[in-house]
Enzyme design. Structure first.
Site, mmCIF file in Angstrom:
data_model
loop_
_atom_site.group_PDB
_atom_site.id
_atom_site.type_symbol
_atom_site.label_atom_id
_atom_site.label_comp_id
_atom_site.label_asym_id
_atom_site.label_seq_id
_atom_site.Cartn_x
_atom_site.Cartn_y
_atom_site.Cartn_z
ATOM 1 C CE LYS A 100 -3.994 3.810 2.084
ATOM 2 N NZ LYS A 100 -5.195 3.222 2.690
ATOM 3 C CB SER A 151 -0.865 -0.028 1.255
ATOM 4 O OG SER A 151 -1.592 1.167 1.387
ATOM 5 N N GLY A 175 -3.867 -4.134 6.138
ATOM 6 C CA GLY A 175 -2.852 -3.796 7.138
ATOM 7 C C GLY A 175 -3.167 -2.466 7.790
ATOM 8 C CG ASP A 218 -7.718 2.143 0.464
ATOM 9 O OD1 ASP A 218 -8.895 2.560 0.524
ATOM 10 O OD2 ASP A 218 -7.117 1.628 1.430
ATOM 11 C CG ASP A 230 -10.512 -1.122 4.848
ATOM 12 O OD1 ASP A 230 -10.837 -1.540 5.959
ATOM 13 O OD2 ASP A 230 -9.395 -0.579 4.659
ATOM 14 C CD GLU A 254 -8.679 -1.079 0.507
ATOM 15 O OE1 GLU A 254 -7.698 -1.235 -0.251
ATOM 16 O OE2 GLU A 254 -8.592 -1.166 1.746
ATOM 17 C CE LYS A 300 -4.545 -0.021 0.165
ATOM 18 N NZ LYS A 300 -5.175 -0.813 1.250
ATOM 19 C CE LYS A 337 -7.217 -2.285 6.729
ATOM 20 N NZ LYS A 337 -7.463 -0.843 6.647
#
Ligand code: OSB
Ligand code: MG
Length: 372
Positions: free
Chosen positions: A163, A135, A290, A188, A238, A213, A161, A262
């Protein structure tokens, strides 16, 4: 299993590199660790509540008193046979899932050590190696992001991934796809968009993403189903999924085609297993998320990722991406083909470096039966 004492610790660990999401940038972590003493063995848990109530309403300053005044006394008063019994013990306390998970996972950890069994087997896992992704946070410039991606691809990671947020999304995706047409790529949003932006979100379809995400509100499932009907890119939830019921409803109405699990967000290993099983029944793949964990939480994420339906690379990456020195031995290593090998050692297979934990500790409190 008789729990004799529960110790809470706050440790401070500077991140090797800042981490930025749509809700802000952090340079260093305040991490709440928990250990329990039970029948001569020590079990460890990590509370993944953040420094601020941004990812979730829980944060480190709600977790500490909730454990101290409510959860720890419940566990110290009653005997539990196994980690799977903790959930029922804690139901009177609403929410506070990350606090509950820290305790429950420490009990699972102790149980595995007591039974001299690998934690992953106790959880019902089967995989002998797990597949890893990274990430990558928002950077100061697109050039820095491209450099980061290149480094992670060279290291062997199997999924990138990034952000995203308004202003840091289509522009950077253009740059990434211009350079790498076929890498496995996800985004995400951490709830950075609204349904007024469907036209904008539809433009993500051009980039052949594995998933988007949590595009919309953290407390909303139904409207993700509406969005999923309007875009081709698979939605992964998520923040919205807090338990197995949420997962079942979300998949039934088509709010997601992939789930991020998670263990802290859903309240512990037992509920994480249930979410995993619900997704299997819907034939929907899951992957392990994570929370910038220290080695203790990281080791637990690795054990969970051995369950059959963790079919996509998780945000479970090497210790050195976050920490100069991790608090476990060995540290988590990822092979040049992006895998973490699973051992047959009892417990997590990683030893807690207690001296190092002590040197990082800024506060500590121990609870015993009848003494809170
Ligand atoms: O949304 O997955 C997220 C970190 C903190 C809070 C939320 C998230 C994240 C990450 C980091 O993406 C994943 C990792 O630990 O590598
Ligand atoms: Mg996320």
């Amino acid at each position: 299993m008789k729990i004799e004492s529960i110790t809470l610790r706050e440790i401070h660990m500077p991140l090797v590199q800042f981490f930025e999401t749509s809700f802000g940038r952090i340079y260093s972590r305040r991490i709440l660790l928990l250990s329990i003493e039970a029948d001569g063995v020590r079990g460890w848990g990590e509370c993944v509540a953040g420094e601020d109530p941004y990812y979730s309403p829980e944060w480190i300053e709600t977790a500490w008193p909730t454990i101290k005044h409510y959860l720890a006394p419940l566990l110290l008063e009653k005997e539990v046979d196994a980690g799977r019994d903790c959930g029922a013990l804690f139901t009177r306390v609403r929410g506070h899932r990350m606090a509950k998970a820290a305790l429950e996972n420490a009990v699972w950890d102790a149980e595995a050590r007591q039974k001299q069994m690998p934690l992953w087997k106790l959880l019902g896992g089967t995989r002998r190696e797990i597949s890893c992704g990274v990430s990558i946070g928002i950077q100061d410039t697109p050039e820095q992001l491209l450099q980061k991606i290149e480094n992670e691809l060279t290291a062997g990671y199997r999924r990138i991934k990034i952000k995203v947020k308004p202003g840091w999304d289509l522009n950077v995706l253009e740059r990434i796809r211009a350079r790498w047409t076929d890498i496995v790529l996800s985004v995400d949003a951490n709830s950075a968009y609204t349904l007024d932006e469907v036209e904008h979100l539809r433009k993500f379809d051009a980039f052949n993403l594995l998933m988007i995400e949590q595009p919309l509100w953290n407390d909303e499932i139904y409207l993700h189903a509406r969005l999923q009907k309007a875009i081709r890119t698979a939605i992964c939830l998520d923040e919205s999924i807090l338990n197995a019921r949420d997962a079942d409803c979300a998949l039934e109405i088509g709010a997601a085609r992939i789930l991020n699990i998670k263990v802290g967000r859903v309240g512990g290993f037992s509920e994480a297993k249930k979410v995993h099983d619900v997704a299997s029944r819907h034939n929907v793949p899951v992957w392990c998320g994570g929370m910038l964990e220290s080695g203790i939480g990281r080791a637990h994420n690795i054990a969970l990722s051995t369950l059959e339906n963790f079919r996509l690379p998780g945000d479970v990456s090497a210790s050195k991406r976050y920490w100069k020195e991790d608090i476990i031995d060995p540290e988590v290593k990822v092979s040049s083909n992006g895998m973490i090998a699973i051992t047959d050692a009892p417990g997590t297979g990683y030893r807690v470096r207690e001296n190092l934990v002590r040197s990082f500790t800024v506060r500590e409190e121990t609870f015993r039966k009848g003494k809170v």
